[in-house]
Design a protein around this motif. Structure first.
Motif, PDB file in Angstrom:
ATOM      1  N   SER A 133      11.119  91.412  17.251  1.00 24.95           N
ATOM      2  CA  SER A 133      12.422  91.915  17.679  1.00 24.95           C
ATOM      3  C   SER A 133      12.277  92.918  18.818  1.00 24.95           C
ATOM      4  O   SER A 133      13.010  92.857  19.813  1.00 24.95           O
ATOM      5  N   LEU A 134      11.336  93.823  18.690  1.00 26.61           N
ATOM      6  CA  LEU A 134      11.107  94.813  19.741  1.00 26.61           C
ATOM      7  C   LEU A 134      10.623  94.135  21.016  1.00 26.61           C
ATOM      8  O   LEU A 134      11.052  94.483  22.116  1.00 26.61           O
ATOM      9  N   GLY A 135       9.758  93.153  20.871  1.00 30.25           N
ATOM     10  CA  GLY A 135       9.273  92.411  22.038  1.00 30.25           C
ATOM     11  C   GLY A 135      10.410  91.726  22.773  1.00 30.25           C
ATOM     12  O   GLY A 135      10.455  91.708  24.011  1.00 30.25           O
ATOM     13  N   ASP A 136      11.354  91.175  22.030  1.00 28.89           N
ATOM     14  CA  ASP A 136      12.520  90.543  22.631  1.00 28.89           C
ATOM     15  C   ASP A 136      13.345  91.572  23.391  1.00 28.89           C
ATOM     16  O   ASP A 136      13.806  91.317  24.503  1.00 28.89           O
ATOM     17  N   LYS A 137      13.535  92.739  22.813  1.00 28.19           N
ATOM     18  CA  LYS A 137      14.291  93.809  23.475  1.00 28.19           C
ATOM     19  C   LYS A 137      13.592  94.249  24.762  1.00 28.19           C
ATOM     20  O   LYS A 137      14.234  94.439  25.795  1.00 28.19           O
ATOM     21  N   VAL A 138      12.280  94.400  24.719  1.00 32.37           N
ATOM     22  CA  VAL A 138      11.518  94.803  25.902  1.00 32.37           C
ATOM     23  C   VAL A 138      11.672  93.757  27.011  1.00 32.37           C
ATOM     24  O   VAL A 138      11.891  94.100  28.174  1.00 32.37           O
ATOM     25  N   ASN A 139      11.591  92.480  26.656  1.00 31.23           N
ATOM     26  CA  ASN A 139      11.736  91.419  27.653  1.00 31.23           C
ATOM     27  C   ASN A 139      13.111  91.438  28.306  1.00 31.23           C
ATOM     28  O   ASN A 139      13.241  91.279  29.527  1.00 31.23           O
ATOM     29  N   LYS A 140      14.148  91.640  27.508  1.00 35.33           N
ATOM     30  CA  LYS A 140      15.509  91.686  28.055  1.00 35.33           C
ATOM     31  C   LYS A 140      15.699  92.923  28.934  1.00 35.33           C
ATOM     32  O   LYS A 140      16.300  92.842  30.013  1.00 35.33           O
ATOM     33  N   ILE A 141      15.198  94.051  28.472  1.00 34.41           N
ATOM     34  CA  ILE A 141      15.298  95.281  29.272  1.00 34.41           C
ATOM     35  C   ILE A 141      14.534  95.112  30.583  1.00 34.41           C
ATOM     36  O   ILE A 141      14.999  95.536  31.644  1.00 34.41           O
ATOM     37  N   ASP A 142      13.380  94.469  30.532  1.00 33.63           N
ATOM     38  CA  ASP A 142      12.603  94.215  31.741  1.00 33.63           C
ATOM     39  C   ASP A 142      13.413  93.378  32.729  1.00 33.63           C
ATOM     40  O   ASP A 142      13.462  93.692  33.923  1.00 33.63           O
ATOM     41  N   ASN A 154      21.293  99.736  28.208  1.00 35.79           N
ATOM     42  CA  ASN A 154      21.686 100.680  27.162  1.00 35.79           C
ATOM     43  C   ASN A 154      22.171  99.970  25.899  1.00 35.79           C
ATOM     44  O   ASN A 154      21.883 100.423  24.792  1.00 35.79           O
ATOM     45  N   LYS A 155      22.869  98.869  26.065  1.00 35.85           N
ATOM     46  CA  LYS A 155      23.343  98.113  24.901  1.00 35.85           C
ATOM     47  C   LYS A 155      22.171  97.541  24.099  1.00 35.85           C
ATOM     48  O   LYS A 155      22.143  97.632  22.878  1.00 35.85           O
ATOM     49  N   ILE A 156      21.193  96.997  24.796  1.00 37.66           N
ATOM     50  CA  ILE A 156      20.021  96.412  24.135  1.00 37.66           C
ATOM     51  C   ILE A 156      19.182  97.498  23.474  1.00 37.66           C
ATOM     52  O   ILE A 156      18.665  97.314  22.365  1.00 37.66           O
ATOM     53  N   ASN A 157      19.060  98.637  24.129  1.00 37.32           N
ATOM     54  CA  ASN A 157      18.164  99.695  23.656  1.00 37.32           C
ATOM     55  C   ASN A 157      18.768 100.551  22.541  1.00 37.32           C
ATOM     56  O   ASN A 157      18.043 101.213  21.807  1.00 37.32           O
ATOM     57  N   LYS A 158      20.063 100.569  22.398  1.00 38.69           N
ATOM     58  CA  LYS A 158      20.740 101.436  21.414  1.00 38.69           C
ATOM     59  C   LYS A 158      20.570 100.894  20.000  1.00 38.69           C
ATOM     60  O   LYS A 158      20.835  99.738  19.722  1.00 38.69           O
ATOM     61  N   ARG A 159      20.128 101.755  19.114  1.00 35.44           N
ATOM     62  CA  ARG A 159      20.068 101.404  17.694  1.00 35.44           C
ATOM     63  C   ARG A 159      21.490 101.463  17.146  1.00 35.44           C
ATOM     64  O   ARG A 159      22.174 102.452  17.331  1.00 35.44           O
ATOM     65  N   ARG A 160      21.921 100.428  16.489  1.00 36.61           N
ATOM     66  CA  ARG A 160      23.292 100.371  16.032  1.00 36.61           C
ATOM     67  C   ARG A 160      23.522 101.111  14.711  1.00 36.61           C
ATOM     68  O   ARG A 160      24.452 101.876  14.600  1.00 36.61           O
ATOM     69  N   LYS A 161      22.672 100.882  13.761  1.00 32.37           N
ATOM     70  CA  LYS A 161      22.876 101.513  12.451  1.00 32.37           C
ATOM     71  C   LYS A 161      22.264 102.901  12.386  1.00 32.37           C
ATOM     72  O   LYS A 161      22.858 103.818  11.858  1.00 32.37           O
ATOM     73  N   ALA A 210      16.814 105.031  38.854  1.00 37.17           N
ATOM     74  CA  ALA A 210      17.055 104.030  37.806  1.00 37.17           C
ATOM     75  C   ALA A 210      17.091 104.699  36.427  1.00 37.17           C
ATOM     76  O   ALA A 210      17.991 104.442  35.625  1.00 37.17           O
ATOM     77  N   ILE A 211      16.117 105.558  36.157  1.00 36.97           N
ATOM     78  CA  ILE A 211      16.074 106.255  34.868  1.00 36.97           C
ATOM     79  C   ILE A 211      17.317 107.132  34.705  1.00 36.97           C
ATOM     80  O   ILE A 211      17.936 107.163  33.641  1.00 36.97           O
ATOM     81  N   GLU A 212      17.680 107.827  35.753  1.00 38.91           N
ATOM     82  CA  GLU A 212      18.849 108.700  35.704  1.00 38.91           C
ATOM     83  C   GLU A 212      20.128 107.897  35.411  1.00 38.91           C
ATOM     84  O   GLU A 212      20.946 108.307  34.586  1.00 38.91           O
ATOM     85  N   LEU A 213      20.275 106.758  36.069  1.00 38.53           N
ATOM     86  CA  LEU A 213      21.451 105.909  35.829  1.00 38.53           C
ATOM     87  C   LEU A 213      21.477 105.406  34.382  1.00 38.53           C
ATOM     88  O   LEU A 213      22.532 105.392  33.746  1.00 38.53           O
ATOM     89  N   ILE A 214      20.317 105.018  33.879  1.00 39.34           N
ATOM     90  CA  ILE A 214      20.240 104.545  32.486  1.00 39.34           C
ATOM     91  C   ILE A 214      20.601 105.656  31.522  1.00 39.34           C
ATOM     92  O   ILE A 214      21.334 105.444  30.562  1.00 39.34           O
ATOM     93  N   GLU A 215      20.077 106.857  31.773  1.00 41.32           N
ATOM     94  CA  GLU A 215      20.377 107.996  30.889  1.00 41.32           C
ATOM     95  C   GLU A 215      21.856 108.371  30.922  1.00 41.32           C
ATOM     96  O   GLU A 215      22.417 108.781  29.910  1.00 41.32           O
ATOM     97  N   GLN A 216      22.496 108.237  32.081  1.00 45.01           N
ATOM     98  CA  GLN A 216      23.906 108.571  32.204  1.00 45.01           C
ATOM     99  C   GLN A 216      24.801 107.467  31.649  1.00 45.01           C
ATOM    100  O   GLN A 216      25.937 107.727  31.285  1.00 45.01           O
ATOM    101  N   GLY A 217      24.245 106.220  31.665  1.00 48.59           N
ATOM    102  CA  GLY A 217      25.011 105.021  31.310  1.00 48.59           C
ATOM    103  C   GLY A 217      25.728 105.102  30.039  1.00 48.59           C
ATOM    104  O   GLY A 217      26.679 104.565  29.686  1.00 48.59           O
TER     105      GLY A 217
END
Length: 141
Positions: free
Chosen positions: A30-39, A74-81, A134-141
């Motif tokens: 699951s984490l690998g899938d998230k990393v690939n999508k974020i990449d 941000n959507k992919i990286n956010k833990r929902r629960k 890029a990092i700043e935009l992600i953090e603000q996102g």
């Protein structure tokens, strides 16, 4: 799917240690899938930031792509629960750094109507500044 069936079987048989190994494997997948999508979204983000930096301008299309990439990351990286994120800021930076070379190549084919090779375009932009932005935009996102 096979892993879930095996997990169920191990739990029914009381083989907790074996079940935990499968849970670890599922978490890693699951984490690998998230990393690939974020990449993938990170490369898109970088392409447009590189073009903005190189051409010293922006378009609505580039801006929308930037906003969408940030939103998806941000959507992919956010833990929902549980609160927090799957991937830390440092790990995000590593992912972006890894994707930078492909982003510069893709941006070279688009920026300035493709007049410059990737190596030439790379000398025209501030890599560290783009990664920081890029990092700043992600953090603000």
């Amino acid at each position: 799917m096979e892993e879930l069936l095996q997990l169920k079987q191990f739990l029914q048989q009381g083989k907790i240690d074996e079940a935990l190994v499968i849970v670890d494997e599922l978490e890693e997948m699951s984490l690998g899938d998230k990393v690939n999508k974020i990449d993938s979204y990170g490369v898109i983000l970088l392409i447009h930031l590189i073009k903005q930096n190189a051409e010293n301008r922006s378009t609505r299309s580039w801006q929308l792509s930037i906003e969408n990439a940030v939103r998806e990351i941000n959507k992919i990286n956010k833990r929902r629960k549980a609160s927090g994120y799957y991937i830390s800021k440092a790990e995000l930076l590593d992912i972006l750094e890894d994707g930078y070379e492909i982003a510069i190549k893709k941006a070279a084919s688009e920026a300035f109507e493709g007049r410059y090779e990737a190596e030439e375009l790379a000398t025209m932009v501030d890599k560290e500044g783009i990664l920081s932005q890029a990092i700043e935009l992600i953090e603000q996102g």
